[in-house]
Design a protein around this motif. Structure first.
Motif, PDB file in Angstrom:
ATOM      1  N   VAL A  45       0.853  -1.185   0.000  1.00 28.47           N
ATOM      2  CA  VAL A  45       0.000   0.000   0.000  1.00 28.47           C
ATOM      3  C   VAL A  45       0.889   1.234   0.000  1.00 28.47           C
ATOM      4  O   VAL A  45       2.077   1.161   0.306  1.00 28.47           O
ATOM      5  CB  VAL A  45      -0.936   0.035   1.236  1.00 28.47           C
ATOM      6  N   SER A  46       0.325   2.378  -0.349  1.00 26.01           N
ATOM      7  CA  SER A  46       1.140   3.596  -0.358  1.00 26.01           C
ATOM      8  C   SER A  46       1.407   4.094   1.063  1.00 26.01           C
ATOM      9  O   SER A  46       2.504   4.525   1.386  1.00 26.01           O
ATOM     10  CB  SER A  46       0.469   4.692  -1.195  1.00 26.01           C
ATOM     11  N   VAL A  47       0.386   4.027   1.933  1.00 25.17           N
ATOM     12  CA  VAL A  47       0.540   4.455   3.322  1.00 25.17           C
ATOM     13  C   VAL A  47      -0.214   3.481   4.212  1.00 25.17           C
ATOM     14  O   VAL A  47      -1.350   3.126   3.919  1.00 25.17           O
ATOM     15  CB  VAL A  47      -0.015   5.883   3.539  1.00 25.17           C
ATOM     16  N   GLU A  48       0.417   3.046   5.293  1.00 25.03           N
ATOM     17  CA  GLU A  48      -0.220   2.138   6.251  1.00 25.03           C
ATOM     18  C   GLU A  48      -0.272   2.817   7.624  1.00 25.03           C
ATOM     19  O   GLU A  48       0.756   3.185   8.181  1.00 25.03           O
ATOM     20  CB  GLU A  48       0.562   0.824   6.349  1.00 25.03           C
ATOM     21  N   ARG A  49      -1.482   3.001   8.126  1.00 27.59           N
ATOM     22  CA  ARG A  49      -1.669   3.556   9.480  1.00 27.59           C
ATOM     23  C   ARG A  49      -1.526   2.403  10.466  1.00 27.59           C
ATOM     24  O   ARG A  49      -2.222   1.402  10.351  1.00 27.59           O
ATOM     25  CB  ARG A  49      -3.050   4.189   9.593  1.00 27.59           C
ATOM     26  N   ILE A  50      -0.618   2.531  11.417  1.00 27.62           N
ATOM     27  CA  ILE A  50      -0.385   1.476  12.403  1.00 27.62           C
ATOM     28  C   ILE A  50      -1.391   1.659  13.545  1.00 27.62           C
ATOM     29  O   ILE A  50      -1.273   2.590  14.338  1.00 27.62           O
ATOM     30  CB  ILE A  50       1.062   1.517  12.944  1.00 27.62           C
ATOM     31  N   GLN A  51      -2.380   0.762  13.539  1.00 31.00           N
ATOM     32  CA  GLN A  51      -3.401   0.859  14.575  1.00 31.00           C
ATOM     33  C   GLN A  51      -3.830  -0.518  15.032  1.00 31.00           C
ATOM     34  O   GLN A  51      -3.720  -1.451  14.251  1.00 31.00           O
ATOM     35  CB  GLN A  51      -4.604   1.666  14.078  1.00 31.00           C
ATOM     36  N   PRO A  52      -4.221  -0.677  16.249  1.00 26.77           N
ATOM     37  CA  PRO A  52      -4.453   0.370  17.251  1.00 26.77           C
ATOM     38  C   PRO A  52      -3.197   0.772  18.033  1.00 26.77           C
ATOM     39  O   PRO A  52      -3.172   1.815  18.682  1.00 26.77           O
ATOM     40  CB  PRO A  52      -5.463  -0.292  18.191  1.00 26.77           C
TER      41      PRO A  52
END
Length: 199
Positions: A54-61
């Motif tokens: 993916v272009s950007v991965e949000r690390i959550q939670p």
């Protein structure tokens, strides 16, 4: 959200959240190892997120709304492809004070119940963003200008609730509950001249 005496009842705190640009990460294993120690999470699961196509991965939670200390530790690493973005955390300075009226918000600060839900569109504001063009290898295309959209704060709400009166009413409700242990208790304090709800 303020009371009628301009005392803060609900506020926003500025925090940081972690995002990864997988194509910019030079050593995924080292990155996962170092970040998992700070975030206190499973290294293998974090590595899977870092290797996503993916272009950007949000690390959550685990990477959402980090404490100042954790955000500082992540920033100090200066890892390629690892970024901290500004985030907000809903803050209730008086804990469960007026909880049935105020309600609460979800992880993305969206109102779920009470006044938080009723006035969500006014309270939430608009997130900022940086829009830029990149090729399939996630390299910036400088021929197109980047565009920065400034974030805007949501509106404030002033309640007719008076925290001085609310403090007294909550104290007396707690005393009555301890003494009589009823199934439920209800109290309402109004200004008889204007009809304003004071508590």
């Amino acid at each position: 959200i303020y009371d009628c005496q301009n005392q803060i009842v609900v506020d926003n705190l500025t925090t940081s959240s972690l995002i990864i640009v997988p194509s910019q990460v030079k050593d995924p294993i080292l990155t996962a190892t170092k970040l998992s120690k700070i975030l206190q999470c499973d290294e293998k699961k974090l590595l899977e997120k870092i290797k996503k196509k993916v272009s950007v991965e949000r690390i959550q939670p685990e990477g959402r709304q980090l404490s100042e200390d954790k955000a500082y530790q992540v920033d100090k690493l200066k890892l390629p492809g690892v970024y901290l973005v500004q985030d907000t955390l809903r803050y209730y300075p008086r804990k469960n004070y007026l909880a049935q009226t105020l309600g609460f918000v979800g992880i993305d600060n969206q109102g779920l119940i009470g006044l938080e839900l009723k006035y969500d569109e006014y309270l939430s504001g608009i997130n900022g963003s940086i829009n830029y063009y990149m090729n399939a290898k996630s390299q910036n295309l400088n021929i197109y200008p980047a565009q920065y959209v400034y974030p805007t704060n949501g509106m404030n709400i002033e309640l007719t609730i008076d925290t001085r009166v609310q403090d007294v009413v909550e104290r007396e409700l707690n005393n009555a509950y301890k003494t009589y242990q009823p199934d439920s208790l209800l109290a309402l304090a109004m200004d008889p001249k204007s009809g304003k709800i004071l508590s």
